[in-house]
Design an enzyme around this catalytic site. Structure first.
Site, PDB file in Angstrom:
ATOM      1  N   PRO A  23      41.192  42.129  48.200  1.00  0.00           N
ATOM      2  CA  PRO A  23      40.554  43.452  48.246  1.00  0.00           C
ATOM      3  C   PRO A  23      40.625  44.139  46.894  1.00  0.00           C
ATOM      4  O   PRO A  23      41.669  44.141  46.230  1.00  0.00           O
ATOM      5  CB  PRO A  23      41.390  44.182  49.306  1.00  0.00           C
ATOM      6  CG  PRO A  23      41.923  43.100  50.180  1.00  0.00           C
ATOM      7  CD  PRO A  23      42.193  41.951  49.256  1.00  0.00           C
ATOM      8  N   GLU A  24      39.495  44.715  46.482  1.00  0.00           N
ATOM      9  CA  GLU A  24      39.411  45.420  45.215  1.00  0.00           C
ATOM     10  C   GLU A  24      39.217  46.906  45.491  1.00  0.00           C
ATOM     11  O   GLU A  24      39.368  47.350  46.630  1.00  0.00           O
ATOM     12  CB  GLU A  24      38.272  44.820  44.387  1.00  0.00           C
ATOM     13  CG  GLU A  24      38.451  43.326  44.150  1.00  0.00           C
ATOM     14  CD  GLU A  24      37.306  42.672  43.379  1.00  0.00           C
ATOM     15  OE1 GLU A  24      36.543  43.404  42.703  1.00  0.00           O
ATOM     16  OE2 GLU A  24      37.172  41.438  43.457  1.00  0.00           O
ATOM     17  N   ARG A  28      48.216  35.232  54.164  1.00  0.00           N
ATOM     18  CA  ARG A  28      48.813  34.537  53.019  1.00  0.00           C
ATOM     19  C   ARG A  28      50.237  35.022  52.696  1.00  0.00           C
ATOM     20  O   ARG A  28      50.903  34.418  51.869  1.00  0.00           O
ATOM     21  CB  ARG A  28      47.919  34.715  51.786  1.00  0.00           C
ATOM     22  CG  ARG A  28      46.495  34.200  51.955  1.00  0.00           C
ATOM     23  CD  ARG A  28      46.423  32.687  51.936  1.00  0.00           C
ATOM     24  NE  ARG A  28      46.814  32.139  50.655  1.00  0.00           N
ATOM     25  CZ  ARG A  28      46.001  32.017  49.598  1.00  0.00           C
ATOM     26  NH1 ARG A  28      44.739  32.426  49.681  1.00  0.00           N
ATOM     27  NH2 ARG A  28      46.438  31.481  48.482  1.00  0.00           N
ATOM     28  N   ARG A  65      39.574  45.387  20.642  1.00  0.00           N
ATOM     29  CA  ARG A  65      40.137  44.312  21.464  1.00  0.00           C
ATOM     30  C   ARG A  65      39.237  43.075  21.392  1.00  0.00           C
ATOM     31  O   ARG A  65      38.063  43.134  21.720  1.00  0.00           O
ATOM     32  CB  ARG A  65      40.287  44.765  22.917  1.00  0.00           C
ATOM     33  CG  ARG A  65      41.247  45.924  23.095  1.00  0.00           C
ATOM     34  CD  ARG A  65      41.405  46.277  24.571  1.00  0.00           C
ATOM     35  NE  ARG A  65      42.216  47.465  24.756  1.00  0.00           N
ATOM     36  CZ  ARG A  65      43.545  47.475  24.840  1.00  0.00           C
ATOM     37  NH1 ARG A  65      44.213  46.330  24.758  1.00  0.00           N
ATOM     38  NH2 ARG A  65      44.207  48.615  25.001  1.00  0.00           N
ATOM     39  N   HIS A 125      49.127  36.666  62.450  1.00  0.00           N
ATOM     40  CA  HIS A 125      49.530  36.968  61.085  1.00  0.00           C
ATOM     41  C   HIS A 125      49.887  38.440  60.873  1.00  0.00           C
ATOM     42  O   HIS A 125      49.921  38.897  59.721  1.00  0.00           O
ATOM     43  CB  HIS A 125      48.436  36.537  60.113  1.00  0.00           C
ATOM     44  CG  HIS A 125      48.110  35.077  60.197  1.00  0.00           C
ATOM     45  ND1 HIS A 125      49.017  34.095  59.871  1.00  0.00           N
ATOM     46  CD2 HIS A 125      46.983  34.431  60.609  1.00  0.00           C
ATOM     47  CE1 HIS A 125      48.464  32.899  60.053  1.00  0.00           C
ATOM     48  NE2 HIS A 125      47.236  33.075  60.504  1.00  0.00           N
TER      49      HIS A 125
END
Length: 277
Positions: free
Chosen positions: A2-3, A113, A154, A94
């Site tokens: 998830p972002e 996970r 950068r 889970h």
């Protein structure tokens, strides 16, 4: 993983259900490594009887603010979901953490996970978490000039730079690829090589793609669900991500996939010309 959009929707959908509710206690924990660094007993003692005064987001963290000035900070990592359930609803295989509420409902942390993490932060800990992350890309203060300052000097390739949470908060693999396609920038372009027009285009693209993804309640490629257990829809609107072998929606060229910094990256070789390295 998830972002920003998915975590934002997770926080919003939790907020609408649990704000003002009091935590009865920790009902279940079968993966104690989720907690950083508290023991289950200490964690349970510190959250029991506390009202959830607010739910918010910082970067990829869901923040449950408690009446005792502690904040439960939850990172979903690769496969985590936070959902609210009524008493009769059984926990799935889970679900490793269950928090009981005073109205009988329960917050489930489902994480196949087992990479998800939960921290209990005092005000100093919350300030440290905030300081560890860069600016929020949808904040009014995140301007094109802000982005130019981040990129200036950068030589890091732009794709991994966008994933660095110390520089820009909440961006992840999906939306970095999408934003670079929108801005017509190759993912291997060094940040320092992006001119003013490119910075402006990237700034606009980042904000546009994140805003659209939030409107569509995030992307559900595998595990992600919001606080009500619903899937997001942004995956139906992907421009380039996970579309290798398909035609570019702008020019018709076949979308390519490469691995950059151990992440799958999708781009159009014509719209996003590879830089001379």
């Amino acid at each position: 993983m998830p972002e920003l959009p998915e975590v934002e929707i997770a926080a919003r959908s939790l907020a609408s259900q649990v704000t003002g509710r009091t935590i009865v206690g920790l009902e279940h924990l079968d993966w104690e490594r989720m907690l950083e660094p508290l023991s289950a007993e200490a964690f349970a003692a510190m959250i029991s009887g506390q009202c959830i005064t607010q739910v918010s987001r910082r970067a990829k963290w869901v923040l449950l603010h408690l009446a005792n000035d502690l904040t439960m900070a939850i990172h979903l990592r690769m496969s985590g979901n936070l959902t609210v359930h009524y008493p009769a609803e059984p926990a799935r295989t889970h679900v490793h953490l269950i928090i009981g509420l005073d109205d009988g409902r329960r917050i489930f942390f489902d994480d196949e996970r087992k990479f998800g993490r939960v921290r209990l932060l005092d005000p100093d800990g919350l300030a440290a978490l905030d300081a560890a992350h860069g600016p929020e890309p949808l904040a009014e203060t995140f301007t094109a000039a802000t982005l130019a300052h981040i990129l200036a000097g950068r030589r890091t390739k732009i794709k991994p730079l966008l994933l660095d949470q110390r520089l820009i908060a909440g961006m992840g693999n999906i939306y970095a690829s999408e934003a670079l396609w929108l801005a017509r920038l190759h993912p291997l372009l060094p940040a320092v090589a992006i001119d003013a027009n490119g910075v402006a285009a990237l700034h606009q693209a980042i904000r546009a793609i994140l805003t659209q993804a939030i409107e569509h309640e995030g992307s559900s490629l595998r595990n992600y669900r919001n606080g009500y257990g619903r899937r997001g829809q942004q995956q139906d609107y992907f421009l380039v991500y996970d579309r290798a072998g398909q035609p570019c929606q702008r020019c018709g060229t076949t979308i390519e996939r490469v691995v950059i910094a151990q992440r799958s990256t999708f781009f159009c070789p014509v719209c996003q010309l590879r830089p001379e390295l």
